[in-house]
Design an enzyme around this catalytic site. Structure first.
Site, PDB file in Angstrom:
ATOM      1  N   GLY A 140      10.489  -5.876   5.919  1.00 39.30           N
ATOM      2  CA  GLY A 140      10.468  -7.283   6.283  1.00 39.30           C
ATOM      3  C   GLY A 140      10.235  -8.191   5.086  1.00 39.30           C
ATOM      4  O   GLY A 140      10.937  -9.189   4.900  1.00 39.30           O
ATOM      5  N   LYS A 185       0.795  -1.222   0.000  1.00 37.00           N
ATOM      6  CA  LYS A 185       0.000   0.000   0.000  1.00 37.00           C
ATOM      7  C   LYS A 185       0.828   1.273   0.000  1.00 37.00           C
ATOM      8  O   LYS A 185       1.811   1.392   0.720  1.00 37.00           O
ATOM      9  CB  LYS A 185      -0.932  -0.003   1.214  1.00 37.00           C
ATOM     10  CG  LYS A 185      -1.947  -1.134   1.150  1.00 37.00           C
ATOM     11  CD  LYS A 185      -3.030  -0.969   2.186  1.00 37.00           C
ATOM     12  CE  LYS A 185      -2.460  -0.998   3.567  1.00 37.00           C
ATOM     13  NZ  LYS A 185      -3.359  -1.022   4.657  1.00 37.00           N
TER      14      LYS A 185
HETATM   15  P1  ADP Z   1       7.927  -4.602   3.081  1.00 32.73           P
HETATM   16  O1  ADP Z   1       7.606  -5.511   4.223  1.00 32.73           O
HETATM   17  O2  ADP Z   1       9.149  -5.042   2.320  1.00 32.73           O
HETATM   18  O3  ADP Z   1       7.984  -3.161   3.484  1.00 32.73           O
HETATM   19  P2  ADP Z   1       5.164  -4.457   2.313  1.00 32.73           P
HETATM   20  O4  ADP Z   1       4.788  -5.044   3.610  1.00 32.73           O
HETATM   21  O5  ADP Z   1       4.842  -3.048   2.042  1.00 32.73           O
HETATM   22  O6  ADP Z   1       6.734  -4.710   2.028  1.00 32.73           O
HETATM   23  O7  ADP Z   1       4.473  -5.270   1.139  1.00 32.73           O
HETATM   24  C1  ADP Z   1       4.737  -6.629   0.895  1.00 32.73           C
HETATM   25  C2  ADP Z   1       3.588  -7.273   0.224  1.00 32.73           C
HETATM   26  O8  ADP Z   1       3.163  -6.549  -0.913  1.00 32.73           O
HETATM   27  C3  ADP Z   1       3.931  -8.659  -0.268  1.00 32.73           C
HETATM   28  O9  ADP Z   1       3.260  -9.606   0.530  1.00 32.73           O
HETATM   29  C4  ADP Z   1       3.428  -8.667  -1.711  1.00 32.73           C
HETATM   30  O10 ADP Z   1       2.704  -9.830  -2.048  1.00 32.73           O
HETATM   31  C5  ADP Z   1       2.529  -7.451  -1.753  1.00 32.73           C
HETATM   32  N1  ADP Z   1       2.396  -6.918  -3.113  1.00 32.73           N
HETATM   33  C6  ADP Z   1       3.369  -6.525  -3.943  1.00 32.73           C
HETATM   34  N2  ADP Z   1       2.869  -6.155  -5.126  1.00 32.73           N
HETATM   35  C7  ADP Z   1       1.541  -6.317  -5.065  1.00 32.73           C
HETATM   36  C8  ADP Z   1       0.466  -6.129  -5.975  1.00 32.73           C
HETATM   37  N3  ADP Z   1       0.692  -5.696  -7.215  1.00 32.73           N
HETATM   38  N4  ADP Z   1      -0.782  -6.409  -5.545  1.00 32.73           N
HETATM   39  C9  ADP Z   1      -0.998  -6.848  -4.309  1.00 32.73           C
HETATM   40  N5  ADP Z   1      -0.036  -7.055  -3.390  1.00 32.73           N
HETATM   41  C10 ADP Z   1       1.219  -6.798  -3.777  1.00 32.73           C
HETATM   42 MG    MG Z   2       5.717  -5.994   5.215  1.00 35.17          MG
END
Ligand code: ADP
Ligand code: MG
Length: 396
Positions: free
Chosen positions: A353, A200
């Site tokens: 993460g 998001k």
């Molecule tokens: P991080 O933990 O690295 O900061 P986030 O928690 O913001 O990353 O997001 C990770 C999640 O985003 C993953 O589980 C992934 O499946 C999801 N994600 C990535 N691209 C999309 C997309 N196009 N639509 C839905 N979910 C997505």
């Molecule tokens: Mg995350």
């Protein structure tokens, strides 16, 4: 920041350590032990110095109640396998069992207190409640080492209040995390590129706002890219879209232009009709996403474009996967970015993460990255330029 050396001779001393053992579990089995491994250097250093080590950590969100499914037992077992020292787990946080086991602890041994979040005072907003728990923790030990980087952005008892009661220092992991993230954010070697993704855009508004004044290039993928595409007036079908953020995102596009930041969006997208591993995937142009499809990854052209930008950079910070990498068919974009970082010459930091888990799960060699952060929220807050309570309290 005060380091372990500032605590003096540790022979025979009880050292309370805040570690981050918040590992993913499936049916009671740890699926990624990266955080436990990251805690080892500090623990070994303390044991080598002759200390009796008492670890505080949390797992999941038990919300101040004792919930057996969130016991630290799997982490204790894994730690014992990895460190080759005796590890015992207390049945409570600061109660009679923790007190007795702390008392009985031998030199070179480790005691883990049960999940600190079983105690509602750990995360209380009330200073007095946290202070009371901190006093109970302080009775167990002679000094405190803060090494749970994943929680240093939290004003919680085992992170913040305890540091005010005992002689305190930052552990090796926290020092390494802070040095790497500061190197990549305070005075980066340029060109400085930031790759943002994840689910998001609303999770990362502060980061984007701060980076628009700092980075040379901003590559946007993952779920958040669709709110940007919508802000440009494109249809995004059934993709993740935060309509209430469209205006904010329009502002970011404008600010990027004003500041001369190269803000790069995907040019193509991997779409599928459903959020499922085996949903049939096709590649479409980013401005032609069909109404009945959702974007689950950046496309191959975008992956190549992002890789090219990364190859030209001297510093790269990456936060958030480019797609739903958990499903093979939608892992291509995340792989392309990870590969570009691995092959490039830039000082590279991976924060978040899920991004860090992706690097490991997709089989990349962690040593090819300058730094893989163990802290999602904490690294994001550093990227936002915030002061972290758990770090501030350790300053000299
Ligand atoms: P991080 O933990 O690295 O900061 P986030 O928690 O913001 O990353 O997001 C990770 C999640 O985003 C993953 O589980 C992934 O499946 C999801 N994600 C990535 N691209 C999309 C997309 N196009 N639509 C839905 N979910 C997505
Ligand atoms: Mg995350």
């Amino acid at each position: 920041m005060k380091t372990i050396e500032s605590l003096g001779d540790l022979q025979g001393k009880r050292v309370l350590v805040r570690s981050d053992f918040n590992v993913p579990l499936k049916d009671g089995v740890i699926t990624d032990d990266g955080r436990i491994r990251a805690a080892l250097p500090t623990l070994k250093k303390l044991l080598d110095g002759g200390a009796k080590v008492i670890i505080m950590a949390h797992l999941g969100r038990p919300k101040g109640q004792v919930m057996p499914e969130f016991t630290l037992a799997p982490a204790a077992k894994r730690l014992e396998e990895l460190i080759g020292a005796k590890v015992t787990l207390a049945a409570d946080v600061t109660g009679p069992d923790a007190q007795a086991k702390a008392e009985a602890l031998g030199d070179g041994e480790i005691l883990i207190l049960e999940n600190v979040r079983f105690d509602p005072r750990e995360t209380s907003k009330d200073d007095a409640e946290r202070g009371e728990l901190a006093a109970e923790m302080a009775k167990l030990a002679d000094c405190f080492v803060s090494d749970g980087f994943g929680v240093v952005h939290r004003k919680q008892t085992s992170v913040y209040d305890i540091a005010k009661l005992l002689p305190s220092a930052a552990g090796l992991l926290v020092v390494k995390e802070i040095e790497s993230l500061r190197k990549a954010t305070d005075n980066p070697e340029r060109p400085y590129t930031v790759v943002l993704g994840g689910s998001k855009v609303s999770d990362k508004l502060g980061v984007i706002a701060n980076l628009l004044g700092k980075a040379d290039t901003l590559l946007i993928g993952g779920g958040m890219a669709f709110t940007f595409l919508a802000a440009l007036g494109h249809g995004v079908g059934k993709s993740l879209l935060e309509e209430d953020q469209i205006e904010t995102v329009k502002g970011y596009l404008e600010k990027a232009k004003q500041n001369g930041v190269d803000l790069v969006l995907p040019v193509d997208v991997v779409v599928a009709p459903e959020f499922k591993a085996d949903s049939p995937a096709t590649v479409v142009a980013a401005d032609a996403i069909p109404e009945d499809q959702m974007g689950l990854d950046i496309g191959p052209k975008s992956g190549a474009l992002f890789a090219e930008k990364i190859a030209e950079s001297k510093t790269v910070v990456w936060n958030g996967p480019m797609g739903v990498f958990e499903f093979d068919a939608f892992a291509g974009g995340t792989k392309a970015v990870a590969k570009a970082l691995q092959d490039g010459q830039a000082f590279s930091v991976v924060g978040g993460g899920d991004s860090a888990a992706a690097v490991r799960l997709l089989g990349f060699d962690e040593s090819k990255f300058s730094h893989i952060s163990t802290g999602g929220g904490a690294s994001l807050e550093l990227l936002e330029g915030k002061v972290l309570p758990g770090i501030e309290v350790l300053e000299d």
